[in-house]
Design a protein around this motif. Structure first.
Motif, PDB file in Angstrom:
ATOM      1  N   LYS A  60       0.748  -1.247  -0.067  1.00 58.02           N
ATOM      2  CA  LYS A  60       0.028  -0.069   0.012  1.00 58.02           C
ATOM      3  C   LYS A  60       1.079   1.262   0.027  1.00 58.02           C
ATOM      4  O   LYS A  60       0.296   2.286  -0.222  1.00 58.02           O
ATOM      5  CB  LYS A  60      -0.904   0.059   1.102  1.00 58.02           C
ATOM      6  CG  LYS A  60      -1.878  -1.209   1.191  1.00 58.02           C
ATOM      7  CD  LYS A  60      -3.051  -1.080  -0.090  1.00 58.02           C
ATOM      8  CE  LYS A  60      -3.873  -2.389  -0.032  1.00 58.02           C
ATOM      9  NZ  LYS A  60      -4.671  -2.579  -1.060  1.00 58.02           N
ATOM     10  N   TYR A  88      -9.989  -4.396  -5.352  1.00 56.70           N
ATOM     11  CA  TYR A  88     -11.297  -3.409  -4.546  1.00 56.70           C
ATOM     12  C   TYR A  88     -10.824  -2.228  -4.030  1.00 56.70           C
ATOM     13  O   TYR A  88     -11.526  -1.578  -3.186  1.00 56.70           O
ATOM     14  CB  TYR A  88     -11.557  -4.201  -3.107  1.00 56.70           C
ATOM     15  CG  TYR A  88     -12.136  -5.700  -3.799  1.00 56.70           C
ATOM     16  CD1 TYR A  88     -13.405  -6.009  -4.261  1.00 56.70           C
ATOM     17  CD2 TYR A  88     -11.295  -6.998  -3.683  1.00 56.70           C
ATOM     18  CE1 TYR A  88     -13.768  -7.172  -4.526  1.00 56.70           C
ATOM     19  CE2 TYR A  88     -11.514  -7.987  -3.910  1.00 56.70           C
ATOM     20  CZ  TYR A  88     -12.870  -8.284  -4.436  1.00 56.70           C
ATOM     21  OH  TYR A  88     -13.172  -9.553  -4.820  1.00 56.70           O
ATOM     22  N   VAL A  89      -9.862  -1.688  -4.597  1.00 50.40           N
ATOM     23  CA  VAL A  89      -9.634  -0.198  -4.378  1.00 50.40           C
ATOM     24  C   VAL A  89      -9.072   0.510  -5.883  1.00 50.40           C
ATOM     25  O   VAL A  89      -8.813  -0.063  -6.831  1.00 50.40           O
ATOM     26  CB  VAL A  89      -8.658  -0.165  -3.435  1.00 50.40           C
ATOM     27  CG1 VAL A  89      -9.037  -0.500  -2.082  1.00 50.40           C
ATOM     28  CG2 VAL A  89      -7.058  -0.742  -3.621  1.00 50.40           C
ATOM     29  N   SER A 117     -16.514  -5.862  -9.432  1.00 49.91           N
ATOM     30  CA  SER A 117     -16.198  -5.354  -8.197  1.00 49.91           C
ATOM     31  C   SER A 117     -16.770  -4.048  -7.675  1.00 49.91           C
ATOM     32  O   SER A 117     -17.088  -3.259  -8.912  1.00 49.91           O
ATOM     33  CB  SER A 117     -14.793  -5.117  -8.088  1.00 49.91           C
ATOM     34  OG  SER A 117     -14.074  -6.530  -8.098  1.00 49.91           O
ATOM     35  N   GLY A 120     -15.388  -1.222  -2.919  1.00 52.28           N
ATOM     36  CA  GLY A 120     -14.671  -1.544  -1.771  1.00 52.28           C
ATOM     37  C   GLY A 120     -14.201  -0.533  -0.908  1.00 52.28           C
ATOM     38  O   GLY A 120     -15.037   0.471  -0.341  1.00 52.28           O
ATOM     39  N   ASN A 121     -12.898  -0.622  -0.350  1.00 52.12           N
ATOM     40  CA  ASN A 121     -12.093   0.285   0.559  1.00 52.12           C
ATOM     41  C   ASN A 121     -11.519   1.569  -0.308  1.00 52.12           C
ATOM     42  O   ASN A 121     -10.729   2.378   0.250  1.00 52.12           O
ATOM     43  CB  ASN A 121     -11.055  -0.368   1.354  1.00 52.12           C
ATOM     44  CG  ASN A 121     -11.494  -1.147   2.216  1.00 52.12           C
ATOM     45  OD1 ASN A 121     -12.626  -1.063   2.716  1.00 52.12           O
ATOM     46  ND2 ASN A 121     -10.902  -2.351   2.476  1.00 52.12           N
ATOM     47  N   THR A 122     -11.998   1.899  -1.483  1.00 52.73           N
ATOM     48  CA  THR A 122     -11.302   3.063  -2.327  1.00 52.73           C
ATOM     49  C   THR A 122     -11.207   4.099  -1.332  1.00 52.73           C
ATOM     50  O   THR A 122     -10.116   4.895  -1.239  1.00 52.73           O
ATOM     51  CB  THR A 122     -12.265   3.043  -3.599  1.00 52.73           C
ATOM     52  OG1 THR A 122     -12.129   2.065  -4.458  1.00 52.73           O
ATOM     53  CG2 THR A 122     -11.548   4.240  -4.511  1.00 52.73           C
ATOM     54  N   ASN A 123     -12.314   4.660  -0.965  1.00 53.96           N
ATOM     55  CA  ASN A 123     -12.357   6.090  -0.234  1.00 53.96           C
ATOM     56  C   ASN A 123     -11.232   6.103   0.963  1.00 53.96           C
ATOM     57  O   ASN A 123     -10.475   7.007   1.194  1.00 53.96           O
ATOM     58  CB  ASN A 123     -13.520   6.348   0.312  1.00 53.96           C
ATOM     59  CG  ASN A 123     -14.298   7.190  -0.918  1.00 53.96           C
ATOM     60  OD1 ASN A 123     -14.170   7.058  -2.181  1.00 53.96           O
ATOM     61  ND2 ASN A 123     -15.360   7.869  -0.482  1.00 53.96           N
ATOM     62  N   LYS A 124     -11.321   4.999   1.566  1.00 55.80           N
ATOM     63  CA  LYS A 124     -10.762   4.844   2.938  1.00 55.80           C
ATOM     64  C   LYS A 124      -9.150   4.840   2.466  1.00 55.80           C
ATOM     65  O   LYS A 124      -8.281   5.636   3.149  1.00 55.80           O
ATOM     66  CB  LYS A 124     -10.839   3.711   3.449  1.00 55.80           C
ATOM     67  CG  LYS A 124      -9.911   3.360   4.728  1.00 55.80           C
ATOM     68  CD  LYS A 124     -10.314   2.243   5.569  1.00 55.80           C
ATOM     69  CE  LYS A 124      -9.202   1.861   6.758  1.00 55.80           C
ATOM     70  NZ  LYS A 124      -9.430   0.416   6.865  1.00 55.80           N
ATOM     71  N   GLU A 125      -8.658   4.145   1.383  1.00 52.65           N
ATOM     72  CA  GLU A 125      -7.314   4.198   0.977  1.00 52.65           C
ATOM     73  C   GLU A 125      -6.821   5.356   0.167  1.00 52.65           C
ATOM     74  O   GLU A 125      -5.664   5.700   0.084  1.00 52.65           O
ATOM     75  CB  GLU A 125      -6.924   2.840   0.088  1.00 52.65           C
ATOM     76  CG  GLU A 125      -7.323   1.679   0.823  1.00 52.65           C
ATOM     77  CD  GLU A 125      -6.736   0.551   0.725  1.00 52.65           C
ATOM     78  OE1 GLU A 125      -5.686   0.326  -0.305  1.00 52.65           O
ATOM     79  OE2 GLU A 125      -6.887  -0.731   1.217  1.00 52.65           O
ATOM     80  N   GLU A 137     -18.684  10.629  -1.627  1.00 49.15           N
ATOM     81  CA  GLU A 137     -18.647   9.174  -1.729  1.00 49.15           C
ATOM     82  C   GLU A 137     -18.467   8.799  -3.481  1.00 49.15           C
ATOM     83  O   GLU A 137     -19.152   9.537  -4.165  1.00 49.15           O
ATOM     84  CB  GLU A 137     -20.135   8.608  -1.223  1.00 49.15           C
ATOM     85  CG  GLU A 137     -20.180   7.116  -1.459  1.00 49.15           C
ATOM     86  CD  GLU A 137     -19.217   6.350  -0.585  1.00 49.15           C
ATOM     87  OE1 GLU A 137     -18.898   5.106  -0.944  1.00 49.15           O
ATOM     88  OE2 GLU A 137     -18.671   6.941   0.535  1.00 49.15           O
TER      89      GLU A 137
END
Length: 159
Positions: A60, A88-89, A117, A120-125, A137
């Protein structure tokens, strides 16, 4: 020049077409995020754990080098960031792109393409890559999403 930018990374051309359709539909400027070293088909083989994309996405902190920059990024207040979903990102090159600029006070809206897909965790990452910016979002669209559908979605952000 407008205050809205659609910046996109596209390894195979699918996301490029979606980003172009969005930019045209909303009258935004368009910028391709180009890797310094273009991705080959072998690089994109997600089934091969030693392929370039697999290696990048498993670390990451990895930041592929971007070959180009947006001129006058300070003039944009709203930035749609388009990319394919990998693992997923967003691909880590999108983080590289965002980290090149002071995005304080700007609004970032991710949009993605994917065969199946979700976001997924796109925003978080991605959030670690633009402190001071407001993250909205994101949404995954099918590759053939219409200009009307894209415009209607974008208008929800005050365009």
């Amino acid at each position: 020049m407008s205050k809205v930018l659609v910046a996109y990374f596209s390894a195979s051309g699918v996301t490029a077409k979606l980003a172009e359709r969005l930019a045209k539909a909303i009258g935004a400027d368009l910028h391709e995020i180009q890797p310094e070293v273009p991705y080959t088909d072998a690089d994109l083989d997600w089934m091969n754990k030693k392929s370039r994309s697999s290696v990048e996405m498993n670390d990451k902190s990895f930041r592929p080098t971007v070959a180009n920059k947006v001129e006058n990024m300070e003039m944009y207040s709203l930035i749609f960031t388009a990319f394919p979903i990998w693992w997923y990102v967003a691909p880590t090159i999108v983080n590289t792109f965002l980290e090149q600029y002071d995005l304080t006070g700007k609004t970032i809206i991710p949009l993605a393409t994917s065969g199946s897909s979700g976001m997924g965790n796109t925003n978080k990452e991605l959030a670690v890559s633009y402190p001071g910016a407001e993250l909205k979002e994101g949404k995954r669209f099918p590759a053939d999403a219409s200009a009307e559908e894209l415009k209607a979605w974008a208008e929800g952000f005050g365009i």
